[in-house]
Structures are given as C-alpha cells and as structure tokens.
Enzyme design. Sequence first.
Site, PDB file in Angstrom:
ATOM      1  CD  GLU A 153       2.359  67.263 140.103  1.00 53.38           C
ATOM      2  OE1 GLU A 153       1.556  68.171 140.287  1.00 53.38           O
ATOM      3  OE2 GLU A 153       3.209  67.288 139.204  1.00 53.38           O
ATOM      4  CB  CYS A 180       3.095  58.538 134.531  1.00 54.65           C
ATOM      5  SG  CYS A 180       4.677  59.372 134.625  1.00 54.65           S
ATOM      6  CB  CYS A 237      14.742  65.353 139.973  1.00 49.64           C
ATOM      7  SG  CYS A 237      15.923  64.287 139.099  1.00 49.64           S
ATOM      8  CB  CYS A 249      17.366  67.506 132.572  1.00 51.68           C
ATOM      9  SG  CYS A 249      18.079  65.925 133.078  1.00 51.68           S
ATOM     10  CB  CYS A 262      13.350  68.363 133.273  1.00 50.00           C
ATOM     11  SG  CYS A 262      12.311  67.483 134.456  1.00 50.00           S
ATOM     12  N   GLY A 290      11.623  62.534 139.629  1.00 45.30           N
ATOM     13  CA  GLY A 290      12.766  61.851 140.225  1.00 45.30           C
ATOM     14  C   GLY A 290      13.536  60.963 139.283  1.00 45.30           C
ATOM     15  CD  GLU A 291      17.672  58.583 137.065  1.00 42.86           C
ATOM     16  OE1 GLU A 291      17.381  59.226 136.050  1.00 42.86           O
ATOM     17  OE2 GLU A 291      17.643  57.341 137.099  1.00 42.86           O
ATOM     18  CB  SER A 296      12.178  56.781 132.101  1.00 43.16           C
ATOM     19  OG  SER A 296      12.926  57.798 131.470  1.00 43.16           O
ATOM     20  CG  HIS A 326      16.675  63.978 126.118  1.00 47.09           C
ATOM     21  ND1 HIS A 326      15.486  63.492 125.611  1.00 47.09           N
ATOM     22  CD2 HIS A 326      16.567  63.842 127.468  1.00 47.09           C
ATOM     23  CE1 HIS A 326      14.714  63.099 126.596  1.00 47.09           C
ATOM     24  NE2 HIS A 326      15.343  63.288 127.730  1.00 47.09           N
ATOM     25  CG  ASN A 339       4.927  68.269 127.146  1.00 46.27           C
ATOM     26  OD1 ASN A 339       4.041  68.505 126.329  1.00 46.27           O
ATOM     27  ND2 ASN A 339       5.323  67.037 127.411  1.00 46.27           N
ATOM     28  CB  CYS A 373       7.058  64.191 129.392  1.00 42.03           C
ATOM     29  SG  CYS A 373       6.401  62.708 128.749  1.00 42.03           S
TER      30      CYS A 373
HETATM   31  N1  SAH Z   1      14.281  61.088 135.615  1.00 41.61           N
HETATM   32  C1  SAH Z   1      13.948  60.128 134.642  1.00 41.61           C
HETATM   33  C2  SAH Z   1      12.452  59.869 134.525  1.00 41.61           C
HETATM   34  C3  SAH Z   1      11.506  61.042 134.579  1.00 41.61           C
HETATM   35  S1  SAH Z   1      11.404  62.126 133.246  1.00 41.61           S
HETATM   36  C4  SAH Z   1      14.505  60.518 133.303  1.00 41.61           C
HETATM   37  O1  SAH Z   1      14.971  61.649 133.162  1.00 41.61           O
HETATM   38  O2  SAH Z   1      14.508  59.679 132.404  1.00 41.61           O
HETATM   39  C5  SAH Z   1      10.503  61.261 131.950  1.00 41.61           C
HETATM   40  C6  SAH Z   1      10.886  61.743 130.542  1.00 41.61           C
HETATM   41  O3  SAH Z   1      10.358  63.058 130.280  1.00 41.61           O
HETATM   42  C7  SAH Z   1      12.385  61.839 130.353  1.00 41.61           C
HETATM   43  O4  SAH Z   1      12.764  61.315 129.105  1.00 41.61           O
HETATM   44  C8  SAH Z   1      12.608  63.317 130.407  1.00 41.61           C
HETATM   45  O5  SAH Z   1      13.810  63.672 129.798  1.00 41.61           O
HETATM   46  C9  SAH Z   1      11.396  63.846 129.705  1.00 41.61           C
HETATM   47  N2  SAH Z   1      11.132  65.265 129.935  1.00 41.61           N
HETATM   48  C10 SAH Z   1      11.527  66.031 130.963  1.00 41.61           C
HETATM   49  N3  SAH Z   1      11.086  67.304 130.802  1.00 41.61           N
HETATM   50  C11 SAH Z   1      10.389  67.345 129.654  1.00 41.61           C
HETATM   51  C12 SAH Z   1       9.646  68.382 128.976  1.00 41.61           C
HETATM   52  N4  SAH Z   1       9.538  69.591 129.472  1.00 41.61           N
HETATM   53  N5  SAH Z   1       9.037  68.044 127.812  1.00 41.61           N
HETATM   54  C13 SAH Z   1       9.097  66.783 127.336  1.00 41.61           C
HETATM   55  N6  SAH Z   1       9.765  65.786 127.943  1.00 41.61           N
HETATM   56  C14 SAH Z   1      10.416  66.046 129.094  1.00 41.61           C
HETATM   57 FE1  SF4 Z   2      16.370  65.167 134.447  1.00 41.31          FE
HETATM   58 FE2  SF4 Z   2      14.530  63.215 134.739  1.00 41.31          FE
HETATM   59 FE3  SF4 Z   2      15.401  64.614 136.866  1.00 41.31          FE
HETATM   60 FE4  SF4 Z   2      13.861  65.808 135.071  1.00 41.31          FE
HETATM   61  S1  SF4 Z   2      13.273  64.112 136.379  1.00 41.31           S
HETATM   62  S2  SF4 Z   2      15.731  66.663 135.997  1.00 41.31           S
HETATM   63  S3  SF4 Z   2      14.533  64.825 133.159  1.00 41.31           S
HETATM   64  S4  SF4 Z   2      16.650  63.273 135.564  1.00 41.31           S
END
Ligand code: SAH
Ligand code: SF4
Length: 361
Positions: free
Chosen positions: A82, A95, A102, A106, A109, A162-163, A194, A218, A293, A336
């Site tokens: 996406e 974005c 991923c 987390c 997420c 993704g990371e 990020s 976080h 979110n 996000c």
């Molecule tokens: N994988 C990378 C980049 C993608 S996520 C990372 O984790 O940084 C982009 C941002 O959205 C990250 O800071 C992530 O922790 C945050 N994020 C993930 N799930 C979320 C949610 N449900 N609500 C708000 N922010 C979230």
């Molecule tokens: Fe964690 Fe970023 Fe991967 Fe979501 S996309 S699982 S926040 S590392």
Amino acid sequence: MIGVPERQRRMRVQQIWHWLYVRGAQDFDVMTTLSRDLRSALMQRFTLARPEIAAEQISVDGTRKWLIRLPGEVDGRPHEVECVYIPDANRGTLCISSQVGCTLNCTFCHTGTQRLVRNLTPGEIVGQVVLARDRLADWTVPDPMHAPDKRLISNVVMMGMGEPLYNFEAVRDGLNVVADGDGLSISKRRVTLSTSGVVPNIARAGTEIGVMLAVSLHAVTDELRDQLVPLNRKYPLRELLEACRNYPGLSNARRITFEYVMLKGVNDSLADAKALVRLVKGIPAKINLIPFNPWPGTKYECSDWQQIEKFSEIIFNAGYASPVRTPRGRDILAACGQLKSATEKLSARERLALRAMAMTD
Ligand code: SAH
Ligand code: SF4
C-alpha cells in the site's frame, strides 16, 4: 548499450532519465529526442508498464490509498503493498512501503500481523512515487503556461509497510533515485525513513542514503519496549540511542524524529513523558506523538485526547517540538500502522467494525 555508440551513451542515458523521471513517460514512443531506431530497440527489450493498481480509495479528508499489485504470488495470493498520499495545506506527503508485510511483530501494528513477506526491489520502491505522480497528474509539463504552481508530492516518508533497514540495499538504491536532482528530485531533506531500530544499519543509512531519520521509540524502558517493539530484545534502548547520537549529519537543522505511539494506560503517563525527555537529552530531536490507530482485533486503545495534550506539553516545555500527528485517512484504513494488504483481506464485518471505531474517536 543496444547499438548506441560509446560517445553518445552518456547523453542518451541523460535523455532517457529525463523522460522517465521528469516527464513521466509511459511509453518509449513519446521520447522524441531519441532516434526512431533507438526507441524501437528499447521497446523490444524493456517495458514502462506500471504495476497494476488493485484498488484506489479516497478518504473524506482527501487522503488517497492505493493497493499496488506486484509480480509474484504465494498460494495463489498476489504480492501487494500500500501507498498513501496525504495532502496538506502546505505540502503533500507520499507514504511508501519497503516490504510486502513485515517480519517484525510490533504488537500495536497491523502490518506486523501479515504473514506474507518479501523485500521490494529498488524499481518497486521508486515505482510507488512514479505511480502516484501518474495518478495525481503530478509530472512536469513542457508548456510553462500550464504548469501547476507547485508539486503535489513534495515529501516522501518511508513509513508504510515493512522495515526499511531490513531491506537496506534496495531502499538505498531506490531512495537515491527518488532524490536525484535530474529526475524525481525530491530533496533528501524532504525524505524521511522510519525504522523500528535496526541499530547496525542506522549509521549506514546516514552515510549511504543521507535522508532524514525517524525512529519508532514508543517506550522509555527496555521492559516495556521489549513488549511493544520486540526487536528491542536484540537492540536495546541504550544501543539505539547511542546510534541516534552518532547519526551522520545530525545537527539542529537536521534532527531525528522520535515517533511515540500513544497507547492508553500503557506508555502515556506523565512520568513517561518526563522520562522520554531525559532519554533523548543531547540529541537534536523532534518528538512526534502518534495517536494509536485502532484495527480489528487489537488489544490497545488510543490515549484520551487530554492526556495526549498534557504529555505533549511536558515535552514542549522541555524545549522539543512535539507535534501530534493528526490521524489521516482512518476511514479507509490508511493511517499509520493500519496498512495491511489484501493478501489477507479484512472480512466485511472487520471493515465495518473499523469504520465504526474511526468515526467514534
Ligand atoms: N517499520 C517502520 C516503518 C513503518 S511504521 C517502523 O516501525 O518505524 C510507521 C510508524 O507507524 C512507526 O512509528 C510505527 O511504530 C507506527 N505505527 C504502527 N502501528 C501503528 C498504529 N496502529 N497506530 C499508530 N501508529 C502505528
Ligand atoms: Fe513494527 Fe514497523 Fe514492522 Fe509495523 S511495520 S511491525 S511498526 S517494524
């Protein structure tokens, strides 16, 4: 290069680059600065076809989300990512994703719950910007009378699925094309990557990519961060912050953004806010508070608005910018951490539940 004499190659490459990344050519035929023979030789060997947009959604707030179908499939399910465009008064942010799914999990997420994972290629990374410019009609037009005042896509954030630092080479090569001044020309100061904290690649990101860095913090203790961002067990806070302190190119003009998702009753106490300030002390930083979110099946809730404001005030009073990220496109699951491609589709009931959540908070 396909019959092009050595002494012309440099010029031809520049011309093709310009057609691809300044003018957004979708066909070799339009490349009128090239000879007919060269155009047909290119056509025989290469394609400028774009990946398919499997779905396009437009939020009530103008945010657009595209589901992009990429080559490859597993068990009959296509690879999809996406990409989200977020228009604002003075900028437009795209974005983009770095992987299908991923590998990290987390706990807050949605993307992390998706099992299917593969790395994107550099072409697929750049392709998201190209596709978005197509859809938004955001290419340079030759006639200055009809040129728009400014570009719709002014900023790029790699904060989709993704990371990125687990797909380092492709992300590096892709972002270097996105930032190229003779092409897509989105300056590195307007590109943000990020990471959840892949410590060994942070310094490399600074030297080999040189974009702005955002770090998903976080939590202020290892105990809590181990739960929220399990990668913390491998690269704990002390090592992560050390890597941030040493980020190449870091200065007051080029600060690190620390992202902090606001989870009710989990990481949002005022003591947490004070500890956060202590933790990042000495690092030129902004702290970006992200209201959580929600997504169907999550155990977390977003912090109350008043609490987010108090939290933000403590950080602001300590001398840091502490913007609260306005959730955008929640109604189309584009905010996000809500991204999750249709490789594992939400049921209609899940979608409704989500919509209801988005409307009520
Ligand atoms: N994988 C990378 C980049 C993608 S996520 C990372 O984790 O940084 C982009 C941002 O959205 C990250 O800071 C992530 O922790 C945050 N994020 C993930 N799930 C979320 C949610 N449900 N609500 C708000 N922010 C979230
Ligand atoms: Fe964690 Fe970023 Fe991967 Fe979501 S996309 S699982 S926040 S590392």
